[in-house]
Design a protein around this motif. Structure first.
Motif, PDB file in Angstrom:
ATOM      1  N   GLU A 229       0.829  -1.198   0.000  1.00 49.04           N
ATOM      2  CA  GLU A 229       0.000   0.000   0.000  1.00 49.04           C
ATOM      3  C   GLU A 229       0.868   1.255   0.000  1.00 49.04           C
ATOM      4  OE1 GLU A 229      -3.270   0.327  -0.269  1.00 49.04           O
ATOM      5  OE2 GLU A 229      -3.428  -1.842  -0.559  1.00 49.04           O
ATOM      6  N   LYS A 230       1.941   1.211   0.780  1.00 46.15           N
ATOM      7  CA  LYS A 230       2.847   2.356   0.814  1.00 46.15           C
ATOM      8  C   LYS A 230       3.512   2.558  -0.542  1.00 46.15           C
ATOM      9  CE  LYS A 230       6.726   4.239   3.479  1.00 46.15           C
ATOM     10  NZ  LYS A 230       7.674   3.991   4.589  1.00 46.15           N
ATOM     11  N   THR A 231       3.884   1.444  -1.176  1.00 44.02           N
ATOM     12  CA  THR A 231       4.509   1.534  -2.498  1.00 44.02           C
ATOM     13  C   THR A 231       3.535   2.095  -3.520  1.00 44.02           C
ATOM     14  OG1 THR A 231       5.921  -0.373  -1.971  1.00 44.02           O
ATOM     15  CG2 THR A 231       5.679   0.228  -4.292  1.00 44.02           C
ATOM     16  N   LYS A 232       2.279   1.632  -3.462  1.00 48.58           N
ATOM     17  CA  LYS A 232       1.259   2.144  -4.382  1.00 48.58           C
ATOM     18  C   LYS A 232       1.046   3.636  -4.183  1.00 48.58           C
ATOM     19  CE  LYS A 232      -1.348  -2.179  -4.858  1.00 48.58           C
ATOM     20  NZ  LYS A 232      -2.647  -2.859  -4.569  1.00 48.58           N
ATOM     21  N   LEU A 238       4.359   9.837  -7.128  1.00 48.17           N
ATOM     22  CA  LEU A 238       5.336  10.098  -8.191  1.00 48.17           C
ATOM     23  C   LEU A 238       4.642  10.404  -9.515  1.00 48.17           C
ATOM     24  CD1 LEU A 238       8.030   7.356  -7.418  1.00 48.17           C
ATOM     25  CD2 LEU A 238       8.242   9.820  -7.096  1.00 48.17           C
ATOM     26  N   GLU A 239       3.570   9.651  -9.810  1.00 48.75           N
ATOM     27  CA  GLU A 239       2.809   9.907 -11.032  1.00 48.75           C
ATOM     28  C   GLU A 239       2.184  11.293 -10.990  1.00 48.75           C
ATOM     29  OE1 GLU A 239       0.056   6.703 -11.145  1.00 48.75           O
ATOM     30  OE2 GLU A 239       1.454   5.280 -12.081  1.00 48.75           O
ATOM     31  N   LYS A 240       1.682  11.669  -9.801  1.00 47.73           N
ATOM     32  CA  LYS A 240       1.086  12.997  -9.652  1.00 47.73           C
ATOM     33  C   LYS A 240       2.135  14.079  -9.863  1.00 47.73           C
ATOM     34  CE  LYS A 240      -1.399  15.817  -6.245  1.00 47.73           C
ATOM     35  NZ  LYS A 240      -1.956  15.831  -4.863  1.00 47.73           N
ATOM     36  N   ARG A 241       3.320  13.879  -9.254  1.00 47.33           N
ATOM     37  CA  ARG A 241       4.388  14.866  -9.428  1.00 47.33           C
ATOM     38  C   ARG A 241       4.851  14.937 -10.879  1.00 47.33           C
ATOM     39  NH1 ARG A 241       8.413  14.194  -4.148  1.00 47.33           N
ATOM     40  NH2 ARG A 241       6.814  14.634  -2.558  1.00 47.33           N
ATOM     41  N   GLU A 242       4.931  13.772 -11.513  1.00 48.88           N
ATOM     42  CA  GLU A 242       5.330  13.751 -12.918  1.00 48.88           C
ATOM     43  C   GLU A 242       4.306  14.480 -13.784  1.00 48.88           C
ATOM     44  OE1 GLU A 242       7.842  12.763 -16.130  1.00 48.88           O
ATOM     45  OE2 GLU A 242       8.140  12.642 -13.956  1.00 48.88           O
ATOM     46  N   ARG A 243       3.012  14.266 -13.456  1.00 48.95           N
ATOM     47  CA  ARG A 243       1.961  14.955 -14.204  1.00 48.95           C
ATOM     48  C   ARG A 243       2.036  16.461 -13.988  1.00 48.95           C
ATOM     49  NH1 ARG A 243      -1.559  12.026 -12.491  1.00 48.95           N
ATOM     50  NH2 ARG A 243      -2.427  13.251 -10.766  1.00 48.95           N
ATOM     51  N   HIS A 244       2.265  16.868 -12.712  1.00 47.91           N
ATOM     52  CA  HIS A 244       2.389  18.296 -12.426  1.00 47.91           C
ATOM     53  C   HIS A 244       3.624  18.884 -13.116  1.00 47.91           C
ATOM     54  CE1 HIS A 244      -0.167  18.079  -8.505  1.00 47.91           C
ATOM     55  NE2 HIS A 244      -0.895  18.040  -9.606  1.00 47.91           N
ATOM     56  N   LYS A 245       4.706  18.104 -13.146  1.00 50.75           N
ATOM     57  CA  LYS A 245       5.919  18.587 -13.805  1.00 50.75           C
ATOM     58  C   LYS A 245       5.676  18.790 -15.291  1.00 50.75           C
ATOM     59  CE  LYS A 245       9.184  15.962 -15.194  1.00 50.75           C
ATOM     60  NZ  LYS A 245      10.275  14.954 -15.293  1.00 50.75           N
ATOM     61  N   ASN A 246       4.986  17.830 -15.916  1.00 54.35           N
ATOM     62  CA  ASN A 246       4.704  17.951 -17.341  1.00 54.35           C
ATOM     63  C   ASN A 246       3.780  19.135 -17.616  1.00 54.35           C
ATOM     64  OD1 ASN A 246       6.275  15.698 -17.919  1.00 54.35           O
ATOM     65  ND2 ASN A 246       4.556  14.286 -17.748  1.00 54.35           N
ATOM     66  N   GLU A 247       2.778  19.305 -16.730  1.00 55.12           N
ATOM     67  CA  GLU A 247       1.890  20.453 -16.888  1.00 55.12           C
ATOM     68  C   GLU A 247       2.656  21.759 -16.700  1.00 55.12           C
ATOM     69  OE1 GLU A 247      -1.204  19.849 -14.076  1.00 55.12           O
ATOM     70  OE2 GLU A 247      -2.187  18.229 -15.218  1.00 55.12           O
ATOM     71  N   PHE A 248       3.571  21.752 -15.718  1.00 54.87           N
ATOM     72  CA  PHE A 248       4.384  22.937 -15.469  1.00 54.87           C
ATOM     73  C   PHE A 248       5.235  23.273 -16.687  1.00 54.87           C
ATOM     74  CE2 PHE A 248       8.489  24.657 -14.100  1.00 54.87           C
ATOM     75  CZ  PHE A 248       8.083  25.836 -13.485  1.00 54.87           C
ATOM     76  N   LEU A 249       5.886  22.255 -17.248  1.00 52.76           N
ATOM     77  CA  LEU A 249       6.736  22.495 -18.421  1.00 52.76           C
ATOM     78  C   LEU A 249       5.903  22.942 -19.620  1.00 52.76           C
ATOM     79  CD1 LEU A 249       9.180  19.448 -18.145  1.00 52.76           C
ATOM     80  CD2 LEU A 249       9.661  21.844 -17.620  1.00 52.76           C
ATOM     81  N   LYS A 250       4.722  22.363 -19.759  1.00 55.86           N
ATOM     82  CA  LYS A 250       3.852  22.762 -20.865  1.00 55.86           C
ATOM     83  C   LYS A 250       3.429  24.210 -20.722  1.00 55.86           C
ATOM     84  CE  LYS A 250      -0.690  21.761 -22.868  1.00 55.86           C
ATOM     85  NZ  LYS A 250      -1.901  20.910 -22.770  1.00 55.86           N
ATOM     86  N   THR A 251       2.993  24.565 -19.505  1.00 50.73           N
ATOM     87  CA  THR A 251       2.558  25.949 -19.271  1.00 50.73           C
ATOM     88  C   THR A 251       3.729  26.909 -19.381  1.00 50.73           C
ATOM     89  OG1 THR A 251       0.881  25.096 -17.755  1.00 50.73           O
ATOM     90  CG2 THR A 251       1.322  27.448 -17.667  1.00 50.73           C
TER      91      THR A 251
END
Length: 474
Positions: A229-232, A238-251
């Protein structure tokens, strides 16, 4: 021939013949032999009974040992199945439910439960249960403080056994034997296995040992489930941060491209003004130069804000603290926005509590924080509405508020206010030239000063609340 000492010898002086004397002696001898033989027969009969009893006891012991051996084999089979399920990462509730069901069948239990402690270990919840009678207890929560005599030995990782008298459902008394085995590992205590059988016969030592083995397997399964559960959760984060990073770079790419596009258009327009004869139309030049100046400044501000935000997140240095008087420092900062507010028909107010103590802070960061928040308020507040800046002493801390009316933020978007490039006032009444990183920078600078910032939206008003401790610790 031996004569019985209690035998009476015939009187030979009487008229008794010799044959009669011999005959009497033979009769007595025959009677004594018969008694002797009867004694032997009785002893043989008793010995046969004893032998038969011993044979029966031996057979019972044999059956008992065979039963124990079969029980041990069944336990080991259960342990093996649990190990396989742990290896195959079977869902934890399914595994624990299998354990209580099979334990009930192996030990002929009336009820078997597994309870797990909460994170604070102040209560235990019955997670799995198998019962042949009512009532059902699954989901029941027990407060540890209510049963100290029960949970104290269990917290010390010691099994607990007792024989209790319980009231029956039909006004009958029921005697049961209970056993509680702790579920634990090297990291700590996790829960308990409760076993109840409808008899006063206590659980045997080998049964307790086998149940402890099952408890050990349960501990392994629970820890593995927690780790999964902790790993999930970490993967999702990490997926959320990666998504935010991609959105940040896009913006960021879009924000950087916008002023560059304006600069390019202005340069092309200047180029087109050159006539084939080498003459130059000077009329639109000032406007075009202003566009170039504004967009270059916008691009430079965006890059500087981006570098500052990155610096604050990665390598922040300790601030340089100086004690300042809020009335002396805050008043001129607010007054510098008076003309802007007046031009936009906004009401700008400042309230500072009397006898407010000095604040130890970094002057540069503090001034920028206040300026960014007031500037943001001026850009978002409609004409005729009010902007209020206040400073008060609240519970050994300085509380600064910047609030403005006529606008609101949807509740589900409040957590996004301090994200880079998030603009909750897309329909702002005044044209803005901000980079979209201002509020993110404000939050990081306040964090650097050991402060906290919160945002609220209620009654058609937005309020930013900053709290600085009087004695910051770094």
């Amino acid at each position: 021939m031996k004569i019985n000492p209690v035998q009476t010898i015939p009187d030979l002086t009487k008229s008794t013949t010799f044959s009669e004397i011999l005959f009497g002696i033979e009769l007595d001898e025959k009677s004594s032999c018969e008694q002797f033989l009867l004694g032997i027969a009785f002893q043989q009969s008793e010995m046969q009974k004893e032998v038969k009893y011993l044979q029966e006891q031996l057979e019972l012991q044999k059956q008992h040992h065979l039963s124990q051996l079969q029980q041990v084999q069944n336990f080991h089979a259960l342990i093996r199945r649990m190990t396989e399920k742990i290896r195959d990462s079977v869902e934890i509730h399914q595994l624990l439910q299998t354990a209580v069901e099979e334990l009930s069948q192996l030990l002929q239990l009336e009820r078997c439960q597994i309870e797990l402690y909460d994170t604070s270990q102040t209560s235990a919840i019955v997670t799995c249960e198998y019962s042949s009678s009512s009532p059902r207890c699954q989901g029941l929560t027990r407060k540890i403080a209510d049963f100290p005599e029960v949970y104290q030995p269990l917290f010390q990782k010691q099994p607990l056994q007792s024989v209790e008298i319980l009231p029956g459902w039909n006004s009958q008394i029921q005697v049961v034997s209970q056993l509680a085995c702790p579920i634990f590992d090297v990291q700590g205590i996790l829960g308990n296995i409760w076993l109840i059988k409808p008899t006063e016969e206590r659980f045997q030592e080998f049964e307790i040992s086998l149940v402890l083995e099952v408890a050990n397997e349960c501990a392994i399964a629970i820890r593995q489930s927690q780790l999964q559960e902790k790993t999930k959760a970490q993967i999702k984060e990490l997926e959320k941060r990666e998504r935010h990073k991609n959105e940040f770079l896009k913006t960021l790419s879009q924000e950087l491209r916008t002023p560059v596009t304006s600069i390019s258009l202005a340069a092309q327009t200047l180029e087109s003004l050159l006539t084939p004869h080498g003459t130059f139309d000077l009329e639109p030049v000032p406007q075009l130069l202003q566009i170039l100046h504004n967009e270059c400044g916008r691009e430079s501000k965006l890059i500087n804000d981006l570098l500052t935000l990155t610096y604050l997140k990665i390598e922040p240095e300790p601030p340089t603290l100086i004690a300042i008087d809020l009335k002396t420092w805050l008043t001129p900062i607010v007054e510098s926005f008076r003309n802007v507010a007046h031009c936009q028909q906004q009401n700008l107010n400042l309230h500072i509590q009397k006898k407010i103590p000095s604040l130890e802070t970094d002057i540069t960061d503090f001034e920028r924080i206040i300026r960014e928040l007031i500037n943001h308020a001026c850009q978002c507040t409609p004409a005729g509405e009010t902007i209020t800046v206040s400073a008060n002493l609240v519970a050994e801390a300085i509380e600064l508020k910047v609030s403005y009316s006529g606008v609101k933020i949807p509740t589900h978007e409040l957590t996004r206010v301090f994200q880079p490039f998030y603009r909750f006032t897309k329909n702002a009444p005044w044209k803005t030239s901000d980079s979209g990183l201002e509020l993110a920078l404000v939050k990081e600078m306040i964090k650097r000063l050991n402060g906290v910032i919160k945002v609220q939206s209620a009654d058609n008003q937005i309020t930013f609340t900053i709290t600085f401790p009087l004695e910051p610790v770094f």
